[in-house]
Design a protein around this motif. Structure first.
Motif, mmCIF file in Angstrom:
data_model
loop_
_atom_site.group_PDB
_atom_site.id
_atom_site.type_symbol
_atom_site.label_atom_id
_atom_site.label_comp_id
_atom_site.label_asym_id
_atom_site.label_seq_id
_atom_site.Cartn_x
_atom_site.Cartn_y
_atom_site.Cartn_z
ATOM 1 N N THR A 31 44.702 47.157 39.762
ATOM 2 C CA THR A 31 43.944 47.983 38.820
ATOM 3 C C THR A 31 43.850 47.265 37.476
ATOM 4 O O THR A 31 44.634 46.353 37.182
ATOM 5 C CB THR A 31 44.619 49.347 38.594
ATOM 6 O OG1 THR A 31 45.897 49.142 37.955
ATOM 7 C CG2 THR A 31 44.805 50.099 39.899
ATOM 8 N N LEU A 32 42.912 47.711 36.654
ATOM 9 C CA LEU A 32 42.766 47.143 35.320
ATOM 10 C C LEU A 32 44.000 47.451 34.474
ATOM 11 O O LEU A 32 44.419 46.626 33.641
ATOM 12 C CB LEU A 32 41.497 47.702 34.667
ATOM 13 C CG LEU A 32 40.966 46.957 33.435
ATOM 14 C CD1 LEU A 32 40.718 45.484 33.745
ATOM 15 C CD2 LEU A 32 39.692 47.629 32.937
ATOM 16 N N ASP A 33 44.605 48.630 34.695
ATOM 17 C CA ASP A 33 45.819 48.988 33.957
ATOM 18 C C ASP A 33 46.937 47.974 34.215
ATOM 19 O O ASP A 33 47.695 47.626 33.302
ATOM 20 C CB ASP A 33 46.299 50.384 34.362
ATOM 21 C CG ASP A 33 45.463 51.492 33.738
ATOM 22 O OD1 ASP A 33 44.728 51.185 32.775
ATOM 23 O OD2 ASP A 33 45.534 52.643 34.213
ATOM 24 N N LYS A 34 47.053 47.500 35.460
ATOM 25 C CA LYS A 34 48.100 46.515 35.776
ATOM 26 C C LYS A 34 47.846 45.202 35.051
ATOM 27 O O LYS A 34 48.786 44.527 34.611
ATOM 28 C CB LYS A 34 48.163 46.282 37.285
ATOM 29 C CG LYS A 34 48.823 47.427 38.041
ATOM 30 C CD LYS A 34 48.931 47.126 39.524
ATOM 31 C CE LYS A 34 49.586 48.304 40.253
ATOM 32 N NZ LYS A 34 49.636 48.100 41.711
ATOM 33 N N ILE A 35 46.594 44.829 34.922
ATOM 34 C CA ILE A 35 46.272 43.590 34.211
ATOM 35 C C ILE A 35 46.589 43.742 32.725
ATOM 36 O O ILE A 35 47.143 42.826 32.098
ATOM 37 C CB ILE A 35 44.803 43.201 34.439
ATOM 38 C CG1 ILE A 35 44.569 42.864 35.929
ATOM 39 C CG2 ILE A 35 44.404 42.013 33.560
ATOM 40 C CD1 ILE A 35 43.143 42.529 36.288
ATOM 41 N N TYR A 36 46.262 44.902 32.157
ATOM 42 C CA TYR A 36 46.614 45.148 30.753
ATOM 43 C C TYR A 36 48.137 45.171 30.573
ATOM 44 O O TYR A 36 48.666 44.671 29.574
ATOM 45 C CB TYR A 36 46.023 46.469 30.273
ATOM 46 C CG TYR A 36 44.596 46.351 29.774
ATOM 47 C CD1 TYR A 36 44.304 45.676 28.597
ATOM 48 C CD2 TYR A 36 43.535 46.911 30.485
ATOM 49 C CE1 TYR A 36 42.991 45.556 28.139
ATOM 50 C CE2 TYR A 36 42.228 46.801 30.037
ATOM 51 C CZ TYR A 36 41.966 46.116 28.855
ATOM 52 O OH TYR A 36 40.672 45.998 28.398
ATOM 53 N N ALA A 93 47.496 40.014 38.959
ATOM 54 C CA ALA A 93 47.373 40.763 37.705
ATOM 55 C C ALA A 93 47.743 39.884 36.515
ATOM 56 O O ALA A 93 47.083 39.929 35.460
ATOM 57 C CB ALA A 93 48.266 42.002 37.750
ATOM 58 N N GLY A 94 48.810 39.090 36.683
ATOM 59 C CA GLY A 94 49.195 38.179 35.609
ATOM 60 C C GLY A 94 48.103 37.176 35.292
ATOM 61 O O GLY A 94 47.782 36.936 34.114
ATOM 62 N N GLN A 95 47.488 36.613 36.323
ATOM 63 C CA GLN A 95 46.393 35.657 36.100
ATOM 64 C C GLN A 95 45.189 36.361 35.483
ATOM 65 O O GLN A 95 44.431 35.754 34.710
ATOM 66 C CB GLN A 95 45.969 34.966 37.402
ATOM 67 C CG GLN A 95 47.032 34.626 38.416
ATOM 68 C CD GLN A 95 48.177 33.753 37.936
ATOM 69 O OE1 GLN A 95 48.480 33.708 36.746
ATOM 70 N NE2 GLN A 95 48.832 33.078 38.868
ATOM 71 N N GLY A 96 45.019 37.631 35.796
ATOM 72 C CA GLY A 96 43.886 38.388 35.259
ATOM 73 C C GLY A 96 43.927 38.537 33.750
ATOM 74 O O GLY A 96 42.891 38.807 33.122
#
Length: 401
Positions: free
Chosen positions: A3-8, A151-154
């Motif tokens: 999810t976008l939340d995980k990337i944030y 997610a970290g790379q995102g």
């Protein structure tokens, strides 16, 4: 589920660990598009990999941390895992192919990991890491096919959008696909109009073929000096994300990668490894429809093996028309070399090596082959020299780099 939340959340966790790498304009690299470089080659470990590795390890439970972590890597993920584990006080073991650059092996050890060299390719190192994980119970930190790693790379995608809000296209290197999966997910979630393109070496085109055929594939072999993306099998999760969020995947040749490395060194004073330079190679050689667009080339890493750097530079010089070898069939009589030299110097090139071949059985006894090494300005100058020599009556036998 990514999810976008995980990337944030990953970006928040990484703010005191990973550098917010610069996004720099590169006007000297292209006359047809407005190029920018996202310089992950200047990251704390020399590549983007620390982002995904650190975020993944930061989310482990106390029980998982107690058992330590294990990973497989061609070098960059290894350093990210080593740094993250050491900072958190965990034991780390990394399986690396025995052909991995010495610099990457030694840097991984220096960052605190135990290195297990495995005969063969990255995929062989992966298989050995899985075996050790099953034997020891350590937590396996996958280099790309993991939701938290992705997610970290995102977090790079978020930075690009913040640094260049009106970006129109982003070009990303692909090995197993973790980087492009995270970057594409972040960018397409926030700016679906931005094009995201992936690039692989033609000698290790696993994701290219999978994307082209819309089916998961494994290569029999890989052959590229871009060791960071020499992957036979892309990730299953990354393949699904690439299918959904990436606009196209293309390949570049070894010579094009070498020329991109040289161009980055000369024009931007940046050192990129082969895997990191494929995005720039795609832009330099017109592989993607980015004319007139604000385009970001993601330079994923700068950990190039110094033992092959001179060879890469030499190939880059040949590819960009800065160096060439000519062979001329001459009548063996006085003054011939002087005439050839005058023609070449008149065209503005420099002769750096001269060799006479008097023993080739394919030529007349009274003739010889003159082999010249030249420093030239570009491919047009090489053609000018060849035409001038031909016009003067000299016969060009072959041209070899």
């Amino acid at each position: 589920m990514l999810t976008l939340d995980k990337i944030y959340h990953a970006a928040f966790i990484l703010k005191d660990v990973a550098r917010r790498t610069d996004l720099i304009a590169a006007p000297r690299l292209s006359d047809t598009s407005e190029l920018y470089l996202k310089t992950e080659n200047l990251q704390v470990t020399g590549s983007f990999k620390v982002r995904g590795a650190y975020y993944k390890i930061s989310q482990l439970s106390p029980e998982e941390r107690a058992k330590g972590v294990i990973a497989c890597s061609a070098g960059n993920h290894a350093q990210g895992v080593a740094l993250a584990a050491t900072r958190m006080g965990l034991r780390s073991v990394v399986c690396m192919p025995d052909g991995a650059p010495i610099m990457k092996v030694e840097s991984t050890k220096r960052l605190g990991a135990e290195v297990c060299l495995v005969k063969g390719t990255y995929d062989d190192a992966h298989d050995r890491a899985v075996e050790l994980q099953q034997e020891t119970g350590m937590t396996f930190i996958h280099p790309y096919d993991d939701e938290q790693v992705i997610a970290g790379q995102g977090s790079i995608g978020l930075e690009i959008l913040e640094q260049l809000p009106d970006v129109e296209a982003v070009i990303v290197p692909i090995g197993g696909g973790g980087l492009i999966a995270g970057v594409a997910f972040a960018i397409k979630s926030l700016r679906p109009d931005v094009k995201v393109y992936g690039v692989q070496s033609a000698g290790a085109a696993s994701m290219f073929r999978a994307h082209r055929d819309h089916t998961y594939e494994t290569l029999d072999t890989v052959d590229t000096f871009a060791d960071g993306i020499a992957v036979k099998t892309p990730g299953e999760l990354t393949f699904e994300l690439v299918e959904k969020y990436v606009d196209d995947v293309i390949t570049v040749s070894e010579d094009e990668i070498a020329a991109a490395i040289l161009s980055l060194m000369e024009n931007q004073k940046l050192v990129a490894e082969g895997a990191g330079a494929v995005s720039v190679a795609a832009a330099l050689y017109g592989k993607l429809p980015i004319e007139g667009k604000k385009t970001v080339c993601l330079i994923s890493g700068g950990n190039i093996d110094v033992n092959i750097l001179s060879r890469v530079i030499n190939r880059g010089l040949v590819m960009s028309g800065r160096k060439c070898n000519l062979m001329i069939a001459l009548e063996d009589k006085p003054g011939q070399l002087t005439r050839v030299s005058e023609i070449i110097s008149g065209c503005g090139a420099n002769v750096v090596s001269v060799q006479y071949d008097l023993g080739d059985t394919n030529m007349a006894i009274t003739s010889c082959f003159l082999k010249l090494g030249l420093e030239t300005r570009d491919a047009l100058q090489i053609e000018e020299i060849k035409q001038a020599l031909t016009k003067a009556g000299f016969k060009l036998v072959s041209e070899r780099a």
